[in-house]
Enzyme design. Structure first.
Site, mmCIF file in Angstrom:
data_model
loop_
_atom_site.group_PDB
_atom_site.id
_atom_site.type_symbol
_atom_site.label_atom_id
_atom_site.label_comp_id
_atom_site.label_asym_id
_atom_site.label_seq_id
_atom_site.Cartn_x
_atom_site.Cartn_y
_atom_site.Cartn_z
ATOM 1 N N GLU A 89 -23.099 -10.537 12.302
ATOM 2 C CA GLU A 89 -24.540 -10.360 12.185
ATOM 3 C C GLU A 89 -25.180 -11.693 12.538
ATOM 4 O O GLU A 89 -24.913 -12.708 11.890
ATOM 5 C CB GLU A 89 -24.878 -9.979 10.742
ATOM 6 C CG GLU A 89 -25.935 -8.930 10.636
ATOM 7 C CD GLU A 89 -26.132 -8.483 9.203
ATOM 8 O OE1 GLU A 89 -25.624 -7.411 8.852
ATOM 9 O OE2 GLU A 89 -26.781 -9.212 8.449
ATOM 10 N N ASP A 97 -36.286 -13.540 2.887
ATOM 11 C CA ASP A 97 -35.141 -14.422 2.697
ATOM 12 C C ASP A 97 -35.445 -15.512 1.689
ATOM 13 O O ASP A 97 -36.593 -15.917 1.508
ATOM 14 C CB ASP A 97 -34.757 -15.064 4.033
ATOM 15 C CG ASP A 97 -34.007 -14.088 4.919
ATOM 16 O OD1 ASP A 97 -32.903 -13.687 4.528
ATOM 17 O OD2 ASP A 97 -34.546 -13.712 5.980
#
Lengths: 409, 275
Positions: B49, B60
């Protein structure tokens, strides 16, 4: 007035956004999966309460007794004569408790949070006005309050930081990215996703995922509803133009919305032009940006060709944001409102002009609207009317103005 | 069959679970990324990824935000990330690569342009964190044309009704976010994850990956017992951050972490998965 639901706008434009929060191609819900169910819960709660007579009565009472509404609509006769054209009326949001329009929204969202059983509210702030308005309502409602503020802004606005702390809020310094408003918003979103079970996020402007742009607009539309009644009382007719500054755009949409269907009323939104659009140092996404997706909605953004968000510049911290509410993006595209930019220097000139001629010290944000009216009024006849949203008072800005002129206060 | 589906089928046959490392492309500099991808495959990664740097990564935590900032200092754009995938594909035609990031860089490039460029670079799946299925219609059309798998997130707050809606448009696998919060936080509760995965499996046949909060070999092994794939991000990006001034050491260090995870996962007795 009193018999109708004050949160239901009288215009067909109140049909927007659509059920998914879209204003044409703008708005929507561009958020991570963890937030999807909670935000739907918020939408459902808001839809229920906005039509609940008890909630409306509670909010109306707080707006009247605590905020001090209705705010006056003041005919600035000396300033109108000086500009030599249209008659200028000022919607005095600067006279609200805490000194700006922001509290109309925080009062509404604060009550909504309490009805939803939330015990903790969070918010983001740039100049500190929304942070102070949020901390104020949290104190009034006895809720825990955390305000996220960029480290750069904390340095620039230390007195507002102290005000928030006096009110019992925790002010968290955001050290990431450009350390300004957009980063504070990112950090508030992170808090929200982490503490979603007990926390209500009071967004300060008409941006973010649906239903925030519509909900904040509904809470701010009291500005335009009052102004509409007041101008009929004082002048017996509709104004020819409305002028308001646009950062995220909540004070502007609050004034504009009840006039949207009056096609003869021209609408002008004034963005922070910074050092001038050509300089690249500005905060004017509607004048010089491109569409994109940020902070939960599609709208005009100040971004580079790779889709990265660019730092903005405006002398007014409240306009210093790279996005704008999606309803403004749509009003621009369909041509219902026009968006213009005013430079730092022009705003400062207007700040001084109104202060000296009318004895009203305006916020630097509102000074952008005043500066555009200074250009517009002389092109109009003396029997024409401009309403300007004087969205906040300028006490908070005197250090910025003084510093700009090389004076230590 | 897409590379991702083929990989899950092969793993299932072998009785193994997928190890999916996440790194931000261009962190701490663009030269590190492609060799690091190869090293991760050698250390036991089944799918890679690759994070697309974004200026405002709202979902995040501080670790990946800092990684984005390091990459953006080198102006690592979406186009540059696609070039990296192309370079990786020159030597590895088997390992699936998923791009993970935020919508705006894709929005600005244009969905059709992006989809074609991603296909030609050799991208297999795309996960746009801030694009729920409700807003994804046009984007899904473009991905479908080029047979790229749209990967979607599920969370502890996702209702059964939404799981069905999301599974209906997703392919490749579904990515379950193990707790309410941002990447890099330490709030993993494997028992709670197992319970939720059990209810999700009743609603979809797609493989289920789990990410958020997997920090070491033990937590990777624990999660692999109940999931089809283990996604590890911040734990690796933390190592990269520590070595930002010694980038030549990054590949070996990340490989060591992955090797330990791989070993622990493979030693974990597989639990019968209720389908």
């Amino acid at each position: 007035m009193a018999t109708t639901n004050p949160l239901a706008s009288p215009t067909q434009w109140s049909d927007f956004p659509d059920a998914n929060g879209h204003f044409g191609p703008y708005g929507g819900r561009f958020i991570a999966e963890t937030l999807m169910e909670p935000i739907e819960e918020l939408r459902v709660a808001y839809e229920r309460l906005r039509n609940d007579p008890q909630f409306i009565a509670e909010l109306d009472n707080d707006l009247a007794q605590y905020v001090g509404r209705p705010s006056p609509l003041y005919h600035a006769q000396r300033w109108s004569a000086k500009l030599g054209g249209a008659q200028i009326y000022l919607k005095r949001e600067d006279l609200n408790h805490t000194g700006a329009h922001k509290i109309n929204n925080t009062m509404g969202q604060g009550l909504l949070a309490r009805h939803m059983g939330k015990t903790r509210v969070i918010g983001e702030t740039g100049a500190g006005q929304h942070g102070v308005a949020t901390a104020t309502v949290a104190a009034r409602l006895g809720m825990e309050c955390v305000i996220y503020m960029g480290a750069e802004d904390i340095k620039r606005q230390s007195s507002n930081v102290y005000r928030m702390r006096l009110l019992g809020a925790t002010v968290v310094s955001v050290e990431s990215g450009s350390k300004t408003l957009k980063d504070a918003l990112n950090e508030a979103m992170r808090d929200w996703v982490t503490n979603i079970d007990n926390t209500f996020y009071i967004i300060g402007t008409v941006a973010g995922p649906h239903p925030y742009p519509a909900m904040v607009r509904d809470f701010q539309a009291i500005i335009g509803r009052e102004a509409r009644t007041q101008i009929f009382d004082q002048a017996g007719r509709l104004p020819d133009a409305l002028v308001a500054c646009v950062g995220g755009g909540s004070n502007a949409i609050g004034l504009f919305h009840p006039f949207l269907d009056d096609a003869e009323v021209a609408l002008y939104g004034v963005e922070g032009g910074g050092d001038g659009i050509a300089s690249g140092h500005h905060a004017a996404p509607l004048c010089a940006g491109t569409p994109g997706v940020l902070h939960g909605n599609r709208t005009y953004l100040i971004e580079d060709s790779d889709g990265q968000i660019i730092e903005t510049h405006s002398i007014s911290a409240g306009l210093d944001y790279p996005g704008v509410g999606p309803e403004h993006a749509w009003l621009k595209d369909i041509g219902r409102a026009q968006y213009v930019a005013i430079t730092d220097t022009e705003a400062l000139d207007a700040f001084h002009s109104l202060t000296r001629v009318e004895g009203i010290i305006p916020a630097l944000e509102s000074s952008h609207a005043l500066a555009y009216a200074m250009k517009l009024a002389p092109t109009m006849n003396k029997d024409q009317i401009i309403i300007i949203n004087l969205s906040g008072r300028g006490d908070k800005d005197i250090h910025t103005v003084a510093a700009h002129e090389g004076i230590t206060v | 069959m897409s590379r991702i589906a083929a990989r899950f089928t092969a793993l299932a046959k072998a009785g193994r679970k997928a190890l999916i490392p996440f790194v931000t492309a261009g962190d701490p500099n663009p030269e590190v990324t492609v060799p690091l991808m190869h090293a991760m495959v050698a250390a036991g990664a089944d799918i890679i990824e690759l994070g697309v740097p974004f200026s405002d990564p709202m979902a995040d935590g501080p670790v990946i935000q800092a990684a984005c900032e390091r990459a953006l200092k080198h102006h690592v754009s979406l186009r540059k990330v696609l070039e990296m995938v192309k370079q990786f594909r020159a030597q590895d035609n088997d390992t699936p690569v998923i791009l993970m990031g935020y919508l705006n860089p894709v929005e600005v490039m244009g969905y059709a342009t992006f989809a074609q460029a991603a296909q030609s670079a050799g991208v297999d799946g795309v996960l746009s964190v801030d694009l729920p299925p409700e807003e994804a219609h046009d984007f899904l059309d473009e991905l479908k044309k080029v047979a790229i798998d749209p990967i979607f997130l599920l969370s502890p707050s996702t209702s059964d009704e939404r799981v069905r809606k999301i599974a209906a448009v997703a392919s490749g696998f579904l990515y379950y976010v193990s707790f309410k919060g941002v990447t890099g936080a330490n709030r993993l509760d494997v028992g709670a994850v197992a319970a939720k995965l059990g209810s999700i499996r009743k609603l979809t046949q797609l493989p289920l990956g789990v990410g958020f909060g997997i920090r070491d070999a033990q937590s990777a092994a624990d999660v692999s017992a109940v999931a089809d794939a283990v996604v590890v991000g911040s734990a690796l990006v933390n190592r990269i951050a520590e070595l930002a001034d010694q980038p030549e050491k990054i590949a070996a260090t990340v490989s060591t972490v992955l090797t330990e995870m791989r070993r622990a996962m493979d030693a974990q007795p597989a639990q019968a998965v209720q389908r």
